[in-house]
Design an enzyme around this catalytic site. Structure first.
Site, short mmCIF file in Angstrom:
data_model
loop_
_atom_site.label_atom_id
_atom_site.label_comp_id
_atom_site.label_asym_id
_atom_site.label_seq_id
_atom_site.Cartn_x
_atom_site.Cartn_y
_atom_site.Cartn_z
N ILE A 161 0.84 -1.21 0.00
CA ILE A 161 0.00 0.00 0.00
C ILE A 161 0.88 1.25 0.00
O ILE A 161 0.62 2.20 -0.74
CB ILE A 161 -1.00 -0.03 1.19
CG1 ILE A 161 -1.94 -1.23 1.05
CG2 ILE A 161 -1.80 1.27 1.24
CD1 ILE A 161 -2.90 -1.46 2.21
N ARG A 181 10.70 -1.06 7.74
CA ARG A 181 11.55 -2.09 8.37
C ARG A 181 12.65 -2.52 7.41
O ARG A 181 13.78 -2.72 7.79
CB ARG A 181 10.69 -3.31 8.70
CG ARG A 181 10.28 -3.39 10.14
CD ARG A 181 9.66 -4.71 10.44
NE ARG A 181 8.69 -5.14 9.42
CZ ARG A 181 7.94 -6.22 9.52
NH1 ARG A 181 8.04 -6.98 10.58
NH2 ARG A 181 7.09 -6.56 8.58
N THR A 241 -4.44 5.66 7.14
CA THR A 241 -5.45 4.72 6.65
C THR A 241 -5.04 3.29 7.05
O THR A 241 -5.55 2.33 6.48
CB THR A 241 -5.59 4.80 5.11
OG1 THR A 241 -4.31 4.55 4.52
CG2 THR A 241 -6.11 6.14 4.64
N ARG A 243 -3.91 1.70 10.76
CA ARG A 243 -4.58 1.31 12.00
C ARG A 243 -4.47 2.45 13.01
O ARG A 243 -3.39 3.03 13.19
CB ARG A 243 -3.95 0.05 12.61
CG ARG A 243 -4.35 -1.25 11.95
CD ARG A 243 -5.82 -1.61 12.20
NE ARG A 243 -6.18 -2.87 11.57
CZ ARG A 243 -6.64 -3.01 10.32
NH1 ARG A 243 -6.81 -1.96 9.54
NH2 ARG A 243 -6.96 -4.21 9.85
N GLU A 272 -11.98 2.07 17.56
CA GLU A 272 -13.13 2.02 16.63
C GLU A 272 -14.27 1.21 17.22
O GLU A 272 -14.00 0.16 17.82
CB GLU A 272 -12.69 1.38 15.30
CG GLU A 272 -11.78 2.29 14.52
CD GLU A 272 -11.35 1.69 13.17
OE1 GLU A 272 -12.01 0.77 12.68
OE2 GLU A 272 -10.35 2.18 12.64
N HIS A 290 -13.47 4.20 8.38
CA HIS A 290 -12.72 3.01 7.93
C HIS A 290 -13.21 2.55 6.54
O HIS A 290 -13.70 1.43 6.39
CB HIS A 290 -12.83 1.87 8.97
CG HIS A 290 -11.73 0.86 8.85
ND1 HIS A 290 -11.10 0.30 9.94
CD2 HIS A 290 -11.14 0.30 7.77
CE1 HIS A 290 -10.19 -0.56 9.53
NE2 HIS A 290 -10.20 -0.58 8.21
C1 8YV Z 1 -10.89 -4.13 5.96
C2 8YV Z 1 -8.51 -3.44 6.58
O1 8YV Z 1 -12.05 -3.47 5.61
O2 8YV Z 1 -7.97 -5.43 5.43
C3 8YV Z 1 -7.70 -4.66 6.31
O3 8YV Z 1 -6.70 -4.85 7.04
O4 8YV Z 1 -8.13 -2.62 7.32
C4 8YV Z 1 -9.81 -3.10 5.96
O5 8YV Z 1 -9.57 -2.50 4.75
C5 8YV Z 1 -11.12 -4.84 7.25
O6 8YV Z 1 -9.98 -5.13 7.94
C6 8YV Z 1 -11.84 -6.13 7.01
O7 8YV Z 1 -11.70 -7.02 8.10
#
Ligand code: 8YV
Length: 328
Positions: A161, A181, A241, A243, A272, A290
């Protein structure tokens, strides 16, 4: 003789096409009303299931896993992040964990880029003003934001990402810097014209925009602590975006309120779905529920990955997206 279909318990409502396919392939127990399962319902599920399909809204901790029945052999997570699953307890019980990497990269990068644009250009603020009927006409000094072209973007975590965000940001004229890392391949560094910073502290002090793309692990909890956030210049923006737990949300909120940071774009939160109420009062933040990977196409791709992981495992092979504790 036909093989017995595995009992697959899915904790949340998934796209119709995925649920239909799951019903064809497995003895699928679906959650059509989409109410998150309670702790006791999760315990019931792990007692009975051969496969559990949880999402980020399920806390699969050691206490839940200690109740797992002998048949539970696979947790096929719907999502990439697995910080809601106690990987060590799963391993102790020989339960394999899989996730859905790759398929949500581009959607999450798009949403990140949207926030990188939205916060400095005051997009949400302007939209709120219009709806409130407070626009009284154009003026040369009205609602000035800041240019992103030519600014420095610091990417924390140069995985899939992070790289997809860097590509987009480069096209918008930003210079790419990163802390990760692992240093990426020199060819990729050259393609992105990216500068690697071994010291996160030093990078933070020199960027105009910081964007977070590392996983949440014990090592990255509050990686952006109050101390580190204070290293960022007052004109800088923070985008998250990944955690919520990676950023000290209270410290961030305090700094934004005092003007010690220019703004933030947040798609994820430390507790959350709760959001620090003081964040809601600030104009210089864009808050999203989210939505990083929330496209229909992405959710279907994630579901397909879950199905492939379960089917491969049920057929006696190692599932393709097996998560190893050492990966996180
Ligand atoms: C998901 C996400 O919507 O995949 C991930 O790690 O953060 C999100 O985009 C969510 O986790 C689905 O469980």
């Amino acid at each position: 003789m036909p093989q017995k279909k595995p009992l697959v318990v899915v904790t949340r409502k998934l796209p119709d096409a995925i649920e239909t396919r799951m019903m064809e392939l497995f003895e699928a127990r679906l959650n059509l009303v989409d109410r998150p399962m309670t702790k006791s319902e999760l315990i019931e599920a792990v007692k009975e299931a051969d496969v559990l399909v949880p999402t980020i809204t399920d806390r699969i901790d050691a206490a839940i896993l200690s109740q797992a029945g002998p048949d539970l052999k696979l947790i096929a997570n719907f999502g990439t992040g697995v910080d809601h699953i106690d990987l060590a307890s799963a391993r102790q019980r020989s339960i394999i964990v899989t996730n859905t990497p790759g398929v949500l990269t581009e959607d999450t990068a798009d949403m990140t880029m949207a926030l990188i644009l939205a916060v400095p250009r005051r997009l949400a603020e302007g939209e709120r003003l219009m709806r409130a009927g407070h626009w009284h006409g154009w003026s040369p000094t009205f609602m000035l934001g800041h240019r992103i072209w030519g600014k420095r973007l610091g990417v924390i975590g140069m995985g899939r990402i992070g790289q997809a965000v860097a590509r987009r940001a480069k096209a918008f004229g930003m210079s790419i810097h990163y802390h990760s890392r692992k240093r990426v391949h020199p060819e990729l560094e050259a393609e992105l014209e990216a500068t690697y910073w071994e010291s996160l502290d030093q990078m933070l002090a020199r960027m105009d925009v910081i964007t977070v793309h590392c996983p949440h692990t014990p090592a990255t909890f509050h990686l952006l602590s109050a101390r580190r956030l204070k290293l960022m210049p007052a004109h800088a923006y923070l985008i998250n975006t990944a955690r919520g737990e990676i950023v000290d949300e209270n410290a961030l909120t305090r700094m934004l309120g005092r003007g010690e940071l220019a703004g933030a774009g947040l798609d994820v939160f430390e507790h959350e779905p709760a959001v620090n109420p003081k964040l809601l009062e600030l104009d210089n933040v864009v808050l999203l529920p989210h939505l990083g990977s929330a496209t229909l196409e992405g959710r279907i791709d994630m579901g397909e990955k879950v199905i492939i992981n379960i089917k491969t495992f049920a057929d006696g092979h190692s599932p393709p997206d097996r998560v190893l504790a050492s990966m996180f």
